[in-house]
Design an enzyme around this catalytic site. Structure first.
Site, PDB file in Angstrom:
ATOM      1  N   GLY A  40     -22.331  20.077 -13.269  1.00 20.37           N
ATOM      2  CA  GLY A  40     -22.715  20.564 -11.951  1.00 20.37           C
ATOM      3  C   GLY A  40     -24.144  21.052 -11.867  1.00 20.37           C
ATOM      4  O   GLY A  40     -24.662  21.247 -10.769  1.00 20.37           O
ATOM      5  N   CYS A 249      -4.534   1.578   9.632  1.00 19.17           N
ATOM      6  CA  CYS A 249      -5.562   0.535   9.573  1.00 19.17           C
ATOM      7  C   CYS A 249      -5.076  -0.691  10.348  1.00 19.17           C
ATOM      8  O   CYS A 249      -3.936  -1.131  10.193  1.00 19.17           O
ATOM      9  CB  CYS A 249      -5.836   0.159   8.122  1.00 19.17           C
ATOM     10  SG  CYS A 249      -6.885  -1.294   7.944  1.00 19.17           S
ATOM     11  N   CYS A 252      -4.555  -3.710   7.428  1.00 19.05           N
ATOM     12  CA  CYS A 252      -3.560  -3.628   6.352  1.00 19.05           C
ATOM     13  C   CYS A 252      -2.470  -2.611   6.646  1.00 19.05           C
ATOM     14  O   CYS A 252      -1.514  -2.501   5.896  1.00 19.05           O
ATOM     15  CB  CYS A 252      -4.237  -3.307   5.022  1.00 19.05           C
ATOM     16  SG  CYS A 252      -4.812  -1.612   4.881  1.00 19.05           S
ATOM     17  N   CYS A 274      -9.777   0.402   7.469  1.00 16.97           N
ATOM     18  CA  CYS A 274     -10.114   1.055   6.199  1.00 16.97           C
ATOM     19  C   CYS A 274     -11.620   0.984   5.959  1.00 16.97           C
ATOM     20  O   CYS A 274     -12.242  -0.047   6.190  1.00 16.97           O
ATOM     21  CB  CYS A 274      -9.438   0.350   5.027  1.00 16.97           C
ATOM     22  SG  CYS A 274      -7.669   0.530   4.974  1.00 16.97           S
ATOM     23  N   CYS A 280      -8.524  -2.530   1.246  1.00 20.25           N
ATOM     24  CA  CYS A 280      -7.925  -3.146   2.424  1.00 20.25           C
ATOM     25  C   CYS A 280      -7.568  -4.612   2.134  1.00 20.25           C
ATOM     26  O   CYS A 280      -6.489  -5.083   2.493  1.00 20.25           O
ATOM     27  CB  CYS A 280      -8.895  -3.051   3.595  1.00 20.25           C
ATOM     28  SG  CYS A 280      -8.158  -3.403   5.201  1.00 20.25           S
TER      29      CYS A 280
END
Lengths: 292, 203
Positions: A40, A249, A252, A274, A280
């Site tokens: 980090g 979606c 899909c 998506c 997808c």
């Protein structure tokens, strides 16, 4: 799409393998060792000029160039899509300068350079994600001075981040930050996870993949090792929550992926699809197979 | 150098300087990202007393930007000449200014003076490359932290004094990062790893 290998020898043999010279790669590699040792923390590095402008992923590309090897399979996504300008040009760049195999399948890739999404398909051990980062400093919008933000990180003085989230609650009634949502890495450093939607934040926590972040203009790199605690900042009475949609979606039918909103006619009717094109397509192909 | 020409000490380094450096770097990256897991690091040949893994780390990371401190055992004309030729790294006598240090097990009782960074720049610290005879002959210790899913049992053969020294030089984010090398293998120990000494736990 299946694996495609650049034909035989590298096409652009006038360049060193993966474009950057060896001394630059060593400098970035040494930075990456320190970034992993201090999860980090933003390590300064001597960013080089790349053959595309700042904001197009020069930081991510320098990291990719430093880690890429002859056996790697590279996937590049831009907002989840493999077929957008940024993704196509970066993928072609490394196919030409390093001769590496490229793919659009998340499961086949060993290195995934990404602009602002984490694939929906769960990542596996051994994969490396490389994030393109515009502004790596999560405190920058509150404290413009680098001197001051560096001191704040050193002292673990992050109270002001919670003030910013609280101002959201005071103004809107909820935490309105929807992307680049700040996280705490291994209970120490507050980190900008790059402008991924907060929908993707939970995927960073205890991920089996190695996460590397590169900011080219700001010349910073940082890392989250595999299996590292990554917690999104929140409050007890306003816990962190990801976006949800009532729609599925349109291609899909997924109700679990991150959806993009499309306006499809002049009357303003909306469809949702998506954002992750590979996810997808896999689902669509499976649906079609089942129908046959 | 006492000899007028040191070139007769020179030996080949990586067979492929670009790709072997990349493979060695990725092994080192994996070693630090998943502390305690053994990674293969065998692209370099041995150089005198330097094992292939130790020399591979040197070739992958050292250049004119990285002052190196050498333990007396490795301070030989052969090693000096090859590091000067293949890496071009300055070899320094003062521990304080070294960014990398090559150590053997006899040095582990004293890690003082190596730079462990500052609160504001914890990355500006020394990386220790420690060559051991073996990586698996010690008593098991339990490692936790980033890169380790739960707990990992690692049995590096290290004296208790090393762990005391590491503890003394650690104040996260400050600290020393180590690579342990033997033969063609390497294990990483970043400063973020928390090591539970079995005896402490019983106490």
């Amino acid at each position: 799409m299946n694996l495609s290998t650049a034909s035989g020898a590298r096409e652009a043999s006038a360049y060193n393998f993966a474009y950057l010279d060896e001394q630059t790669k060593r400098m970035i590699r040494r930075g990456l060792l320190k970034a992993i040792s201090i999860p980090g923390y933003q390590v300064p590095f001597g960013g080089r000029e790349m053959p595309l402008p700042y904001g197009w992923g020069t930081g991510g590309m320098q990291l990719t160039a430093a880690i890429l090897g002859a056996d790697d399979v590279l996937k590049v996504i831009d907002q989840g899509a493999d077929d957008t300008t940024n993704a196509v040009s970066i993928r072609r760049f490394f196919a030409r300068t390093a001769g590496v195999a490229t793919t659009e399948r998340t499961v086949e890739a060993s290195v995934i350079q990404t602009r602002h999404r984490i694939p929906e398909t769960p990542l596996s051990a051994g994969q490396i994600m490389v994030y393109q980062v515009p502004i790596p400093e999560p405190l920058r919008f509150i404290e413009p001075s680098e001197q001051e933000t560096r001191t704040m990180h050193a002292l673990e003085d992050y109270g002001v981040m919670h003030v910013k989230l609280y101002e959201d609650i005071a103004t809107f009634g909820h935490i309105a930050t929807a992307y680049a949502y700040p996280v705490t890495v291994d209970e120490r450093y507050v980190m900008d996870p790059s402008p991924i939607p907060k929908f993707d934040n939970p995927k960073l926590d205890m991920s089996p993949a190695l996460m590397l972040f590169g900011a080219g203009r700001e010349k910073r790199l940082y890392a989250v090792p595999p299996f590292t605690k990554v917690i999104s900042l929140d409050f007890e009475d306003h816990p962190f929550a990801v976006q949800q949609w009532e729609e599925c979606c349109a291609f899909c039918g997924s109700s679990e992926s991150f959806l993009d909103e499309l306006i499809v006619d002049d009357a303003g009717s909306k469809r949702y699809v998506c954002s992750d094109t590979d996810y997808c397509r896999q689902r669509t192909e499976r649906l079609e197979e089942n129908l046959q | 150098m006492t000899t007028p020409h040191s070139s007769h000490w020179l030996q080949p380094a990586f067979d492929d300087p670009v790709l072997d450096a990349q493979v060695s770097f990725r092994a080192a990256l994996a070693a630090l990202a998943e502390p305690g897991l053994t990674q293969s690091m065998a692209r370099a040949h041995a150089l005198g007393d330097l094992a292939p893994a130790t020399y591979g780390l040197c070739l992958a990371f050292l250049d004119s930007d990285t002052p190196l401190w050498l333990a007396p055992r490795f301070d030989t004309p052969l090693i000096r000449a090859n590091l000067a030729f293949h890496c071009g790294c300055p070899i320094v006598a003062e521990r304080e200014i070294a960014l990398f240090a090559l150590l053997d097990e006899s040095e582990l009782a004293d890690l003082s003076d190596f730079d462990n960074g500052s609160e504001r720049y914890p990355d500006q610290s020394c990386t220790l490359l420690i060559q051991l005879a073996d990586l698996h002959a010690g008593a098991p210790l339990r490692w936790r932290g980033p890169g380790i899913k739960d707990v990992r049992s690692v049995n590096l053969p290290l004296p208790a004094s090393f762990w005391q020294q590491r503890q003394a030089r650690s104040a996260f984010p400050r600290g020393l990062d180590c690579f342990f090398a033997a033969g063609g293998e390497v294990i990483g120990l970043p400063r973020s790893t928390r090591v539970l000494i079995e005896t402490e736990e019983a106490a």
